[in-house]
Scaffold this motif. Structure first.
Motif, PDB file in Angstrom:
ATOM      1  N   SER A   2       0.796  -1.210   0.000  1.00  7.83           N
ATOM      2  CA  SER A   2       0.000   0.000   0.000  1.00  7.83           C
ATOM      3  C   SER A   2       0.839   1.275   0.000  1.00  7.83           C
ATOM      4  CB  SER A   2      -0.962  -0.021   1.169  1.00  7.83           C
ATOM      5  OG  SER A   2      -0.234  -0.194   2.376  1.00  7.83           O
ATOM      6  N   ASP A   3       1.180   1.803   1.187  1.00  4.18           N
ATOM      7  CA  ASP A   3       1.937   3.052   1.230  1.00  4.18           C
ATOM      8  C   ASP A   3       3.404   2.841   1.586  1.00  4.18           C
ATOM      9  OD1 ASP A   3       1.344   2.234   3.789  1.00  4.18           O
ATOM     10  OD2 ASP A   3       1.095   4.263   4.565  1.00  4.18           O
ATOM     11  N   ARG A   4       3.829   1.610   1.708  1.00  2.47           N
ATOM     12  CA  ARG A   4       5.242   1.353   2.000  1.00  2.47           C
ATOM     13  C   ARG A   4       6.017   1.222   0.690  1.00  2.47           C
ATOM     14  NH1 ARG A   4       6.724  -4.539   2.335  1.00  2.47           N
ATOM     15  NH2 ARG A   4       5.003  -5.556   1.322  1.00  2.47           N
ATOM     16  N   THR A   5       7.311   1.349   0.794  1.00  5.00           N
ATOM     17  CA  THR A   5       8.128   1.215  -0.402  1.00  5.00           C
ATOM     18  C   THR A   5       8.376  -0.257  -0.704  1.00  5.00           C
ATOM     19  OG1 THR A   5      10.137   1.438   0.901  1.00  5.00           O
ATOM     20  CG2 THR A   5       9.266   3.439  -0.112  1.00  5.00           C
ATOM     21  N   ALA A   6       8.608  -0.550  -1.934  1.00  7.23           N
ATOM     22  CA  ALA A   6       8.908  -1.910  -2.377  1.00  7.23           C
ATOM     23  C   ALA A   6      10.309  -1.920  -2.967  1.00  7.23           C
ATOM     24  CB  ALA A   6       7.892  -2.360  -3.418  1.00  7.23           C
ATOM     25  N   ARG A   7      10.841  -3.099  -3.144  1.00  7.84           N
ATOM     26  CA  ARG A   7      12.167  -3.242  -3.757  1.00  7.84           C
ATOM     27  C   ARG A   7      12.016  -3.947  -5.091  1.00  7.84           C
ATOM     28  NH1 ARG A   7      16.950  -1.724  -1.001  1.00  7.84           N
ATOM     29  NH2 ARG A   7      17.714  -2.710  -2.845  1.00  7.84           N
ATOM     30  N   LEU A   8      12.780  -3.512  -6.041  1.00  5.66           N
ATOM     31  CA  LEU A   8      12.843  -4.158  -7.343  1.00  5.66           C
ATOM     32  C   LEU A   8      14.096  -5.018  -7.345  1.00  5.66           C
ATOM     33  CD1 LEU A   8      11.327  -4.142 -10.066  1.00  5.66           C
ATOM     34  CD2 LEU A   8      12.946  -2.417 -10.831  1.00  5.66           C
ATOM     35  N   ARG A   9      13.937  -6.278  -7.620  1.00  6.74           N
ATOM     36  CA  ARG A   9      15.066  -7.215  -7.602  1.00  6.74           C
ATOM     37  C   ARG A   9      15.289  -7.779  -9.000  1.00  6.74           C
ATOM     38  NH1 ARG A   9      16.620  -7.149  -2.527  1.00  6.74           N
ATOM     39  NH2 ARG A   9      15.074  -7.206  -0.887  1.00  6.74           N
ATOM     40  N   VAL A  10      16.557  -8.044  -9.310  1.00  4.02           N
ATOM     41  CA  VAL A  10      16.937  -8.596 -10.605  1.00  4.02           C
ATOM     42  C   VAL A  10      17.344 -10.055 -10.416  1.00  4.02           C
ATOM     43  CG1 VAL A  10      18.510  -8.406 -12.569  1.00  4.02           C
ATOM     44  CG2 VAL A  10      17.762  -6.339 -11.378  1.00  4.02           C
ATOM     45  N   ASP A  11      16.786 -10.925 -11.209  1.00  5.66           N
ATOM     46  CA  ASP A  11      17.190 -12.337 -11.246  1.00  5.66           C
ATOM     47  C   ASP A  11      18.350 -12.412 -12.242  1.00  5.66           C
ATOM     48  OD1 ASP A  11      17.499 -15.069 -11.477  1.00  5.66           O
ATOM     49  OD2 ASP A  11      15.523 -15.413 -12.345  1.00  5.66           O
ATOM     50  N   TRP A  12      19.571 -12.309 -11.715  1.00  3.57           N
ATOM     51  CA  TRP A  12      20.758 -12.197 -12.565  1.00  3.57           C
ATOM     52  C   TRP A  12      20.938 -13.347 -13.548  1.00  3.57           C
ATOM     53  CZ3 TRP A  12      22.149  -7.565 -13.052  1.00  3.57           C
ATOM     54  CH2 TRP A  12      22.006  -6.670 -11.997  1.00  3.57           C
ATOM     55  N   PRO A  13      20.719 -14.597 -13.198  1.00  4.87           N
ATOM     56  CA  PRO A  13      20.888 -15.662 -14.205  1.00  4.87           C
ATOM     57  C   PRO A  13      19.918 -15.536 -15.385  1.00  4.87           C
ATOM     58  CG  PRO A  13      20.925 -16.606 -12.004  1.00  4.87           C
ATOM     59  CD  PRO A  13      20.497 -15.165 -11.859  1.00  4.87           C
ATOM     60  N   SER A  14      18.759 -14.925 -15.141  1.00  4.78           N
ATOM     61  CA  SER A  14      17.762 -14.789 -16.213  1.00  4.78           C
ATOM     62  C   SER A  14      17.961 -13.542 -17.063  1.00  4.78           C
ATOM     63  CB  SER A  14      16.353 -14.751 -15.615  1.00  4.78           C
ATOM     64  OG  SER A  14      16.062 -15.949 -14.953  1.00  4.78           O
ATOM     65  N   CYS A  15      18.534 -12.489 -16.489  1.00  3.61           N
ATOM     66  CA  CYS A  15      18.666 -11.211 -17.192  1.00  3.61           C
ATOM     67  C   CYS A  15      19.589 -11.339 -18.404  1.00  3.61           C
ATOM     68  CB  CYS A  15      19.214 -10.154 -16.231  1.00  3.61           C
ATOM     69  SG  CYS A  15      19.332  -8.512 -16.971  1.00  3.61           S
ATOM     70  N   THR A  44       8.829   3.631  -4.704  1.00  7.21           N
ATOM     71  CA  THR A  44       7.901   4.390  -3.870  1.00  7.21           C
ATOM     72  C   THR A  44       6.490   4.218  -4.422  1.00  7.21           C
ATOM     73  OG1 THR A  44       8.319   6.348  -5.209  1.00  7.21           O
ATOM     74  CG2 THR A  44       9.652   6.082  -3.209  1.00  7.21           C
ATOM     75  N   PRO A  45       5.475   4.548  -3.630  1.00  4.43           N
ATOM     76  CA  PRO A  45       4.100   4.380  -4.118  1.00  4.43           C
ATOM     77  C   PRO A  45       3.823   5.069  -5.454  1.00  4.43           C
ATOM     78  CG  PRO A  45       4.078   4.758  -1.760  1.00  4.43           C
ATOM     79  CD  PRO A  45       5.510   4.965  -2.216  1.00  4.43           C
ATOM     80  N   ASP A  46       4.442   6.221  -5.688  1.00  2.00           N
ATOM     81  CA  ASP A  46       4.201   6.917  -6.950  1.00  2.00           C
ATOM     82  C   ASP A  46       4.884   6.242  -8.143  1.00  2.00           C
ATOM     83  OD1 ASP A  46       6.550   7.910  -5.601  1.00  2.00           O
ATOM     84  OD2 ASP A  46       6.706   9.445  -7.150  1.00  2.00           O
ATOM     85  N   LEU A  47       5.836   5.336  -7.902  1.00  2.00           N
ATOM     86  CA  LEU A  47       6.506   4.604  -8.988  1.00  2.00           C
ATOM     87  C   LEU A  47       6.025   3.161  -9.113  1.00  2.00           C
ATOM     88  CD1 LEU A  47      10.204   5.761  -8.503  1.00  2.00           C
ATOM     89  CD2 LEU A  47       8.603   6.478 -10.283  1.00  2.00           C
ATOM     90  N   LEU A  48       5.087   2.762  -8.274  1.00  2.00           N
ATOM     91  CA  LEU A  48       4.662   1.365  -8.243  1.00  2.00           C
ATOM     92  C   LEU A  48       4.077   0.891  -9.571  1.00  2.00           C
ATOM     93  CD1 LEU A  48       4.483  -1.181  -6.568  1.00  2.00           C
ATOM     94  CD2 LEU A  48       2.272  -0.370  -5.701  1.00  2.00           C
ATOM     95  N   ALA A  49       3.246   1.685 -10.208  1.00  3.24           N
ATOM     96  CA  ALA A  49       2.650   1.286 -11.487  1.00  3.24           C
ATOM     97  C   ALA A  49       3.724   1.085 -12.554  1.00  3.24           C
ATOM     98  CB  ALA A  49       1.628   2.323 -11.944  1.00  3.24           C
ATOM     99  N   GLU A  50       4.701   1.995 -12.605  1.00  2.00           N
ATOM    100  CA  GLU A  50       5.786   1.864 -13.565  1.00  2.00           C
ATOM    101  C   GLU A  50       6.647   0.643 -13.268  1.00  2.00           C
ATOM    102  OE1 GLU A  50       4.966   4.691 -12.057  1.00  2.00           O
ATOM    103  OE2 GLU A  50       4.942   6.328 -13.509  1.00  2.00           O
ATOM    104  N   ALA A  51       6.876   0.359 -11.993  1.00  2.00           N
ATOM    105  CA  ALA A  51       7.672  -0.814 -11.618  1.00  2.00           C
ATOM    106  C   ALA A  51       6.966  -2.108 -12.003  1.00  2.00           C
ATOM    107  CB  ALA A  51       7.965  -0.797 -10.120  1.00  2.00           C
TER     108      ALA A  51
END
Length: 66
Positions: A2-15, A44-51
């Motif tokens: 909801s209003d907390r921040t999230a982390r974007l993680r990269v799966d390095w073997p797949s990238c 952040t919440p304002d970048l969630l849709a783009e993420a």
């Protein structure tokens, strides 16, 4: 995530360094000299849709929101 921040993680073997994540989310994803993503901040919440769009658009599905 909801209003907390999230982390974007990269799966390095797949990238495969297509760079779509940077194109869709340049505020927190930059590319290294070989074109691989470097996540430089939290989703952040304002970048969630783009993420979510970046994770869905990744050709190898190498991005995850946590």
């Amino acid at each position: 995530m909801s209003d907390r921040t999230a982390r974007l993680r990269v799966d390095w073997p797949s990238c495969r360094a297509h760079g779509v994540c940077h194109e869709l989310l340049p505020d927190i994803v930059r590319l290294d000299e070989w074109g691989y993503p470097i996540v430089t901040g939290e989703v952040t919440p304002d970048l969630l849709a783009e993420a979510k769009a970046a994770a869905k658009a990744c050709p190898k599905l190498a991005l995850r929101l946590a």
